[in-house]
Design a protein around this motif. Structure first.
Motif, PDB file in Angstrom:
ATOM      1  N   UNK A   1     -12.738  14.205  -7.446  1.00 20.77           N
ATOM      2  CA  UNK A   1     -13.382  14.059  -6.210  1.00 20.77           C
ATOM      3  C   UNK A   1     -12.688  12.451  -6.038  1.00 20.77           C
ATOM      4  N   UNK A   2     -11.944  12.077  -5.189  1.00 21.15           N
ATOM      5  CA  UNK A   2     -11.884  11.612  -5.566  1.00 21.15           C
ATOM      6  C   UNK A   2     -12.317  10.886  -3.977  1.00 21.15           C
TER       7      UNK A   2
ATOM      8  N   UNK B   1      -9.967   5.847  -7.715  1.00 20.23           N
ATOM      9  CA  UNK B   1     -11.743   6.697  -7.379  1.00 20.23           C
ATOM     10  C   UNK B   1     -12.237   7.347  -7.503  1.00 20.23           C
ATOM     11  N   UNK B   2     -13.339   7.734  -8.300  1.00 20.10           N
ATOM     12  CA  UNK B   2     -14.486   8.893  -8.090  1.00 20.10           C
ATOM     13  C   UNK B   2     -15.096   8.208  -8.128  1.00 20.10           C
ATOM     14  N   UNK B   3     -16.064   9.366  -8.080  1.00 19.12           N
ATOM     15  CA  UNK B   3     -17.550   8.654  -7.580  1.00 19.12           C
ATOM     16  C   UNK B   3     -18.704   8.122  -8.460  1.00 19.12           C
ATOM     17  N   UNK B   4     -19.588   7.433  -8.956  1.00 21.93           N
ATOM     18  CA  UNK B   4     -19.826   6.419  -9.731  1.00 21.93           C
ATOM     19  C   UNK B   4     -19.694   5.842 -10.662  1.00 21.93           C
TER      20      UNK B   4
ATOM     21  N   UNK C   1       0.870  -1.174   0.050  1.00 24.71           N
ATOM     22  CA  UNK C   1       0.165   0.110  -0.146  1.00 24.71           C
ATOM     23  C   UNK C   1       1.161   1.868  -0.191  1.00 24.71           C
ATOM     24  N   UNK C   2       0.194   2.077  -0.888  1.00 22.49           N
ATOM     25  CA  UNK C   2       1.205   3.311  -0.769  1.00 22.49           C
ATOM     26  C   UNK C   2       0.302   4.820  -0.291  1.00 22.49           C
ATOM     27  N   UNK C   3       0.729   5.446   0.111  1.00 23.95           N
ATOM     28  CA  UNK C   3       0.346   6.916  -0.092  1.00 23.95           C
ATOM     29  C   UNK C   3      -0.014   7.829  -1.269  1.00 23.95           C
ATOM     30  N   UNK C   4      -1.306   8.713  -1.627  1.00 20.82           N
ATOM     31  CA  UNK C   4      -0.943   9.232  -2.509  1.00 20.82           C
ATOM     32  C   UNK C   4      -2.213  10.457  -1.917  1.00 20.82           C
ATOM     33  N   UNK C   5      -1.493  11.789  -1.483  1.00 18.74           N
ATOM     34  CA  UNK C   5      -1.791  12.292  -0.785  1.00 18.74           C
ATOM     35  C   UNK C   5      -2.975  11.873   0.445  1.00 18.74           C
ATOM     36  N   UNK C   6      -4.415  12.032   0.409  1.00 20.88           N
ATOM     37  CA  UNK C   6      -5.469  11.246   1.313  1.00 20.88           C
ATOM     38  C   UNK C   6      -5.611  10.281   0.943  1.00 20.88           C
ATOM     39  N   UNK C   7      -5.096   9.685  -0.111  1.00 22.55           N
ATOM     40  CA  UNK C   7      -5.498   8.407  -1.018  1.00 22.55           C
ATOM     41  C   UNK C   7      -4.714   7.054   0.004  1.00 22.55           C
TER      42      UNK C   7
END
Length: 156
Positions: A65-66, A88-91, A21-27
């Motif tokens: 809008x992640x 991933x984004x909404x939808x 697992x890798x951090x990417x900003x808030x994700x």
């Protein structure tokens, strides 16, 4: 018109596995690896370079809008070292960034040609991640459930 694929386009399975697992900003991003040949195994320097590129994309991810999760593929191919980043984004929408690095040097990723998306081997992992997203986050389960659904060691 009958056009045959060149010999270099013949499919042969490649090894694939979840790496970390890798951090990417808030994700949080699930990083998986593909290796064209055992002799061309993904080395520590390539993983480090991939981590840095993923972390460096945090501002781009944060501006969307992640949904705080995604996946990346580090592919030691025959022509280059490829790095694909999706989040991933909404939808049920996945975004896409793609970089490449020469094989014969220390990894130095640069943006790939904009028309490129993924090769047949990378699509195997993309399909795995699509199913994992549908069966977890899109089925009422948590993002944590998605992040624990990792690619088993095998071939694509």
């Amino acid at each position: 018109m009958n056009i045959a694929a060149a010999d270099t386009s013949i499919y042969a399975p490649r090894t694939a596995r979840f790496a970390e697992l890798v951090a990417c900003g808030p994700a949080t991003i699930k990083l998986s690896v593909i290796e064209a040949h055992a002799a061309h195994a993904v080395k520590g320097a390539a993983i480090e370079a991939a981590r840095a590129m993923i972390a460096g994309a945090g501002d781009r991810l944060a501006a969307t809008r992640h949904l705080n999760a995604g996946f990346a593929i580090l592919h030691q191919g025959e022509e280059a070292l490829w790095l694909l980043l999706h989040w991933w984004l909404e939808g049920g929408i996945a975004t896409h960034l793609l970089w490449r690095s020469d094989l014969d040097e220390e990894p130095a990723f640069v943006p790939a040609e904009p028309l490129l998306m993924a090769c047949v081997w990378e699509l195997g992992i993309i399909d795995f991640e699509r199913r994992a997203w549908m069966e977890t986050a899109m089925s009422g389960k948590s993002i944590s459930d998605y992040l624990t659904r990792t690619l088993p060691r095998g071939t694509v």
